[in-house]
Design a protein around this motif. Structure first.
Motif, short mmCIF file in Angstrom:
data_model
loop_
_atom_site.label_atom_id
_atom_site.label_comp_id
_atom_site.label_asym_id
_atom_site.label_seq_id
_atom_site.Cartn_x
_atom_site.Cartn_y
_atom_site.Cartn_z
N LEU A 22 25.74 1.56 -10.54
CA LEU A 22 26.60 0.50 -9.99
C LEU A 22 26.11 0.33 -8.61
CD1 LEU A 22 29.81 1.02 -12.22
CD2 LEU A 22 27.80 -0.81 -12.39
N GLY A 23 26.13 -0.84 -8.05
CA GLY A 23 25.89 -0.84 -6.75
C GLY A 23 24.59 -1.49 -6.25
N PRO A 24 23.50 -1.30 -6.72
CA PRO A 24 22.23 -1.78 -6.15
C PRO A 24 21.60 -2.91 -7.24
CG PRO A 24 21.60 0.15 -7.45
CD PRO A 24 23.10 0.27 -7.29
N VAL A 25 21.16 -3.80 -6.20
CA VAL A 25 20.17 -4.69 -7.13
C VAL A 25 18.73 -4.33 -6.66
CG1 VAL A 25 21.96 -6.68 -7.16
CG2 VAL A 25 20.40 -6.19 -5.28
N CYS A 26 17.88 -4.48 -7.40
CA CYS A 26 16.26 -4.13 -7.06
C CYS A 26 15.34 -5.19 -7.67
CB CYS A 26 16.02 -2.76 -8.13
SG CYS A 26 17.08 -1.40 -7.42
N ALA A 27 14.28 -5.05 -6.76
CA ALA A 27 12.97 -5.95 -7.34
C ALA A 27 11.93 -5.17 -7.50
CB ALA A 27 12.88 -7.09 -6.58
N ALA A 28 11.06 -5.46 -8.43
CA ALA A 28 9.53 -4.65 -8.55
C ALA A 28 8.79 -5.93 -7.55
CB ALA A 28 9.32 -4.91 -10.02
N VAL A 29 8.14 -5.49 -6.65
CA VAL A 29 7.46 -6.41 -5.93
C VAL A 29 5.74 -5.97 -6.19
CG1 VAL A 29 6.60 -7.02 -3.56
CG2 VAL A 29 8.95 -6.47 -4.01
N PRO A 30 5.02 -7.09 -6.77
CA PRO A 30 3.60 -7.03 -7.22
C PRO A 30 2.80 -6.96 -5.91
CG PRO A 30 4.29 -9.06 -7.68
CD PRO A 30 5.49 -8.34 -7.31
N VAL A 31 1.98 -5.83 -5.63
CA VAL A 31 1.01 -5.60 -4.45
C VAL A 31 -0.31 -5.67 -4.96
CG1 VAL A 31 0.44 -4.23 -2.33
CG2 VAL A 31 2.94 -4.56 -3.21
N THR A 32 -1.38 -6.37 -4.47
CA THR A 32 -2.72 -6.36 -4.59
C THR A 32 -3.44 -6.28 -3.20
OG1 THR A 32 -2.77 -8.90 -4.61
CG2 THR A 32 -2.49 -7.91 -6.47
N ILE A 33 -4.15 -5.27 -3.50
CA ILE A 33 -5.10 -4.76 -2.21
C ILE A 33 -6.55 -4.99 -2.94
CG2 ILE A 33 -5.84 -3.01 -0.58
CD1 ILE A 33 -2.84 -2.27 -0.65
N GLY A 34 -7.40 -6.19 -2.37
CA GLY A 34 -8.50 -6.24 -3.13
C GLY A 34 -8.46 -6.27 -4.85
N PRO A 35 -9.09 -5.42 -5.46
CA PRO A 35 -8.97 -5.26 -6.81
C PRO A 35 -7.79 -4.43 -7.45
CG PRO A 35 -10.78 -3.85 -6.30
CD PRO A 35 -10.29 -4.72 -4.87
N VAL A 36 -7.15 -3.55 -6.69
CA VAL A 36 -6.08 -2.75 -7.10
C VAL A 36 -5.00 -3.61 -6.86
CG1 VAL A 36 -5.01 -0.78 -6.26
CG2 VAL A 36 -7.16 -0.88 -5.76
N VAL A 37 -4.25 -3.35 -8.30
CA VAL A 37 -2.82 -3.85 -8.23
C VAL A 37 -1.71 -2.67 -8.45
CG1 VAL A 37 -1.48 -5.36 -9.74
CG2 VAL A 37 -3.78 -5.82 -9.62
N ALA A 38 -0.71 -2.82 -7.68
CA ALA A 38 0.27 -1.84 -7.62
C ALA A 38 1.73 -2.48 -7.55
CB ALA A 38 0.18 -0.90 -6.44
N THR A 39 2.70 -1.77 -7.62
CA THR A 39 4.07 -2.25 -7.63
C THR A 39 4.88 -1.46 -6.36
OG1 THR A 39 3.98 -2.89 -9.84
CG2 THR A 39 6.21 -2.79 -8.80
N MET A 40 5.74 -2.05 -6.06
CA MET A 40 6.79 -1.27 -4.76
C MET A 40 7.96 -1.73 -5.37
SD MET A 40 4.72 -1.44 -1.07
CE MET A 40 5.62 -0.14 -0.44
N ALA A 41 9.08 -1.10 -5.05
CA ALA A 41 10.44 -1.19 -5.52
C ALA A 41 11.34 -1.62 -4.18
CB ALA A 41 11.18 -0.33 -6.17
N VAL A 42 12.08 -2.47 -4.08
CA VAL A 42 12.83 -2.83 -3.10
C VAL A 42 14.35 -2.78 -3.59
CG1 VAL A 42 14.00 -4.68 -1.75
CG2 VAL A 42 11.50 -4.53 -2.11
N SER A 43 15.31 -2.12 -3.08
CA SER A 43 16.69 -1.99 -3.40
C SER A 43 17.64 -2.52 -2.16
CB SER A 43 17.19 -0.53 -3.75
OG SER A 43 16.42 -0.22 -4.94
N LEU A 44 18.79 -3.32 -2.55
CA LEU A 44 19.80 -3.63 -1.49
C LEU A 44 21.14 -3.42 -2.48
CD1 LEU A 44 18.11 -6.96 -0.41
CD2 LEU A 44 18.26 -5.02 0.77
N PRO A 45 22.08 -3.42 -1.54
CA PRO A 45 23.55 -3.67 -2.01
C PRO A 45 23.84 -4.85 -2.59
CG PRO A 45 23.69 -2.61 0.17
CD PRO A 45 22.25 -3.23 -0.11
#
Length: 61
Positions: A11-34
């Motif tokens: 309870l409390g946070p909202v989050c988002a998965a943020v897709p990140v691409t660097i050349g051919p590499v694909v990754a994900t970063m998380a962002v959390s806010l109240p």
């Protein structure tokens, strides 16, 4: 586009998965806010994605 979730694991946070691409590499970063800042989630996620793109020459995965 970020994928949001609201209070899925705790309870409390909202989050988002943020897709990140660097050349051919694909990754994900998380962002959390109240929960009261849910309206900022898409903007912050976009800022994170752009910021990582600017750092990409020195970013090591």
């Amino acid at each position: 586009m970020p994928v949001p979730e609201r209070q899925e694991y705790a309870l409390g946070p909202v989050c988002a998965a943020v897709p990140v691409t660097i050349g051919p590499v694909v990754a994900t970063m998380a962002v959390s806010l109240p929960v009261p800042q849910v309206d900022r989630l898409a903007v912050v996620a976009r800022q994170v994605r752009c910021g990582v793109g600017e750092m990409s020459p020195s970013f090591v995965l």
